[in-house]
Design an enzyme around this catalytic site. Structure first.
Site, PDB file in Angstrom:
ATOM      1  N   ASP A 194       0.853  -1.185   0.000  1.00 45.13           N
ATOM      2  CA  ASP A 194       0.000   0.000   0.000  1.00 45.13           C
ATOM      3  C   ASP A 194       0.893   1.240   0.000  1.00 45.13           C
ATOM      4  O   ASP A 194       1.694   1.446   0.915  1.00 45.13           O
ATOM      5  CB  ASP A 194      -0.890  -0.006   1.252  1.00 45.13           C
ATOM      6  CG  ASP A 194      -1.792   1.202   1.319  1.00 45.13           C
ATOM      7  OD1 ASP A 194      -2.710   1.309   0.502  1.00 45.13           O
ATOM      8  OD2 ASP A 194      -1.551   2.062   2.200  1.00 45.13           O
ATOM      9  N   THR A 217      -3.372   5.312  -3.972  1.00 45.05           N
ATOM     10  CA  THR A 217      -2.216   6.104  -3.535  1.00 45.05           C
ATOM     11  C   THR A 217      -0.997   5.873  -4.420  1.00 45.05           C
ATOM     12  O   THR A 217      -0.301   6.824  -4.782  1.00 45.05           O
ATOM     13  CB  THR A 217      -1.868   5.784  -2.071  1.00 45.05           C
ATOM     14  OG1 THR A 217      -1.772   4.369  -1.907  1.00 45.05           O
ATOM     15  CG2 THR A 217      -2.924   6.315  -1.123  1.00 45.05           C
ATOM     16  N   THR A 218      -0.737   4.626  -4.773  1.00 44.18           N
ATOM     17  CA  THR A 218       0.428   4.328  -5.611  1.00 44.18           C
ATOM     18  C   THR A 218       0.265   4.963  -6.988  1.00 44.18           C
ATOM     19  O   THR A 218       1.209   5.547  -7.532  1.00 44.18           O
ATOM     20  CB  THR A 218       0.621   2.801  -5.752  1.00 44.18           C
ATOM     21  OG1 THR A 218       0.683   2.225  -4.444  1.00 44.18           O
ATOM     22  CG2 THR A 218       1.889   2.475  -6.502  1.00 44.18           C
ATOM     23  N   ASP A 267      -9.222  -0.190   2.080  1.00 42.82           N
ATOM     24  CA  ASP A 267      -9.272   0.161   0.656  1.00 42.82           C
ATOM     25  C   ASP A 267     -10.608  -0.249   0.041  1.00 42.82           C
ATOM     26  O   ASP A 267     -11.224   0.507  -0.720  1.00 42.82           O
ATOM     27  CB  ASP A 267      -8.132  -0.530  -0.105  1.00 42.82           C
ATOM     28  CG  ASP A 267      -6.780   0.119   0.154  1.00 42.82           C
ATOM     29  OD1 ASP A 267      -6.766   1.218   0.749  1.00 42.82           O
ATOM     30  OD2 ASP A 267      -5.754  -0.469  -0.219  1.00 42.82           O
TER      31      ASP A 267
END
Length: 549
Positions: A65, A98-99, A394
């Protein structure tokens, strides 16, 4: 830093100050931000790898994550920290992607570096990026498909897509169901639109058993045991008093001293104290409560009286748990026992203390139409449980985004390829230097599909060529099935993502990239060195020059 005035040097900043200007400053900042972006690039997608981060205390975090990894990394460079803020913002706003946001930010800076080498001014690059970001939002809205609260099958696919590649993927079917049920319980219709406050979804975790043994409670789990072993361990048809006041004799406002000269006086004081506590418990009983959740303390004697009446009680509950209990049970939090009435009581089918992996926990279950729920995550080890919690978060955020926004897009790099394709068409209509920046933006967005292919062990160039071709011929839903290594319609494969995650990722990455590009001067003060033990300035030592008079 010094300047010349009439031949005399003028010191404006301390001599030790480090200063970088122009392209030197821009390149340093871009390189630092890209190092962070490259560090987590390999975690993207279902075939992404995990990172192990060991902090200065030796605590280990294993995750793929993006937000978690960057949060655990001890990053010093200010520009690199700006890229970390991208992940933080993405996580706070939409809870997923997020990535993607960090990778886009890094690729935008890589593209900007090439444009700077062509002597294109940063202002022109920023203007082009801003136009491209606005156009990207329009394209994503245009290619989105509608989804509603009742479409459980689609929502489940959204939840499972968000968990793909995470450590908890083996139990993604189970966790996706829990995520959907949780969000549906807390979602409320406000002015014709659904809103879900995820503060009302409490996640507890306990090692032991397997991930598939995780379950949802239509009520609240409190990580506390009853205050007295004489109290019942289970209460059926619970009537719950939520009290934000101590069930104790109040201390005096001011410090006072009472001298007792007679044993009878002491007995009178103790009898009076007992009488006051008995009255409090009597008041709770009169209201019809058989369960007490108290935010403050409960006196030992009061515990005895409560146990004698068969009342289950917990003390020092968290404020957040009290608020969730109010929403779950329908009870009202009272700030004085004298105000408690039967109308203030919450209801639940059962209240029970259970031992889970050696820890005592209280389950307040089967509440009627609860607006707050709890999920207990199980798992073999601490790291498994932690990663499952992140995956479930998530999934819950993805379902929330789909329900609130009512729009989804295909996954597998499909929306990024379509956005990049249409941005290149858009750049032709713009012309000028901004058009070069728009094309660079398209390349950055397209890098998501390229990274997905790389992480899956596929040839990125061949995959991109095939993706572009399929988008021209078969439409915007064509993406990469990383498990089979082919380009297919991702909606047919059940790979679906909320539109707001994609929009936020592009916005966050773009804004961070723009901010870093606009910096052309870095002025950094040197850090003060810690005084050596026993040297000048050491604790207890006199400074040079005696008392300094």
């Amino acid at each position: 830093m010094e300047a010349q005035a009439g031949g005399r040097p003028i010191l404006v900043l301390p001599e030790e100050t480090i200063r970088r200007r122009g392209k030197d400053a821009q390149r340093t900042n871009i390189d630092a931000a890209r190092i962070v972006s490259n560090a987590i690039q390999s975690t993207l997608g279902p075939k992404g790898m995990d990172k192990m981060v060991v902090d200065s205390l030796g605590d280990v975090t294993i995750s793929n994550d993006g937000a978690t990894i960057l949060d655990e990394m001890e990053i010093e460079h200010p520009a690199a920290k700006m890229i970390c803020e991208v992940a933080e913002t993405q996580d706070d706003e939409v809870g997923d992607g997020t990535t993607t946001a960090v990778v886009i930010g890094g690729e935008l800076l890589k593209g900007a570096e090439d444009l700077l080498d062509q002597d294109i001014h940063p202002s022109s690059i920023v203007a082009g990026y801003r136009m491209a970001a606005e156009k990207s939002r329009e394209i994503l809205e245009e290619i989105s498909k509608k989804i509603s609260l009742d479409e459980d099958e689609k929502l489940k696919k959204v939840a499972m897509t968000s968990m793909s590649g995470k450590g908890a993927e083996v139990a993604s079917d189970r966790l996706a169901d829990l995520a959907i049920r949780a969000v549906k319980h807390v979602a409320e219709k406000i002015e014709g639109e659904y809103r879900a406050d995820l503060d009302n979804v409490k996640i507890e975790k306990q090692e032991g058993a397997s991930l598939n043994d995780s379950f949802l409670v239509e009520g609240i789990i409190i990580d506390k045991e009853r205050v007295s072993p004489q109290m019942p361990t289970r209460v059926d048809d619970a009537k719950i008093a939520l009290i934000n006041a101590p069930i104790e004799v109040k201390e005096t406002e001011t410090d006072s001293e009472i001298q007792v000269t007679d044993p009878e006086q002491l007995k009178t004081f103790m009898d009076e104290e007992e009488s006051m506590l008995r009255e409090m418990v009597e008041k709770i009983k009169e209201a019809g409560a058989n369960t007490v959740i108290c935010q403050k303390g409960i006196d030992d004697l009061a515990q005895h009286f409560l146990a004698r009446e068969g009342i289950f009680a917990i003390r020092r509950a968290k404020k957040s748990d009290m608020e969730r209990l109010s929403r779950a049970t329908g009870g009202r939090i009272v700030t004085g026992i004298e105000d408690l009435t039967s109308k203030d009581l919450g209801e639940a089918k059962t209240v029970e203390e259970r031992k889970i992996s050696g820890e005592e926990m209280t389950f307040i279950e089967e509440c009627k139409e609860p607006k707050a729920v709890s999920i207990l995550i199980r798992g073999g080890t601490e790291h498994v449980v932690d990663e499952a919690e992140r995956s479930l978060n998530d999934a819950i955020n993805a379902v929330k985004g789909a329900i609130e926004n009512e729009k989804v897009v295909a996954g597998g790099g499909a929306p990024e390829i379509e956005v990049a394709r249409r941005l290149r068409e858009y750049s032709e209509a713009i012309g000028g230097r901004e058009a070069l920046a728009v094309n660079s933006f398209a390349d950055a967005v397209e890098s998501i599909a390229r990274t997905l292919a790389e992480n899956a062990g596929l040839d990125p160039i061949d995959t991109l060529v095939e993706l572009r071709s399929k988008h021209e011929e078969e439409g915007e839903n064509m993406g990469i099935d990383v498990f089979k290594g082919e380009v297919v319609d991702m909606f047919d494969r059940g790979v679906i993502e909320p539109t707001n995650v994609k929009i936020q990722a592009i916005s966050s990455g773009d804004e961070a990239g723009e901010m870093i590009l606009r910096i052309d001067d870095v002025i950094a003060a040197t850090k003060e060195e810690e005084p050596e033990a026993g040297g000048p300035g050491a604790p207890g030592e006199m400074p040079p020059g005696g008392m300094g008079y």
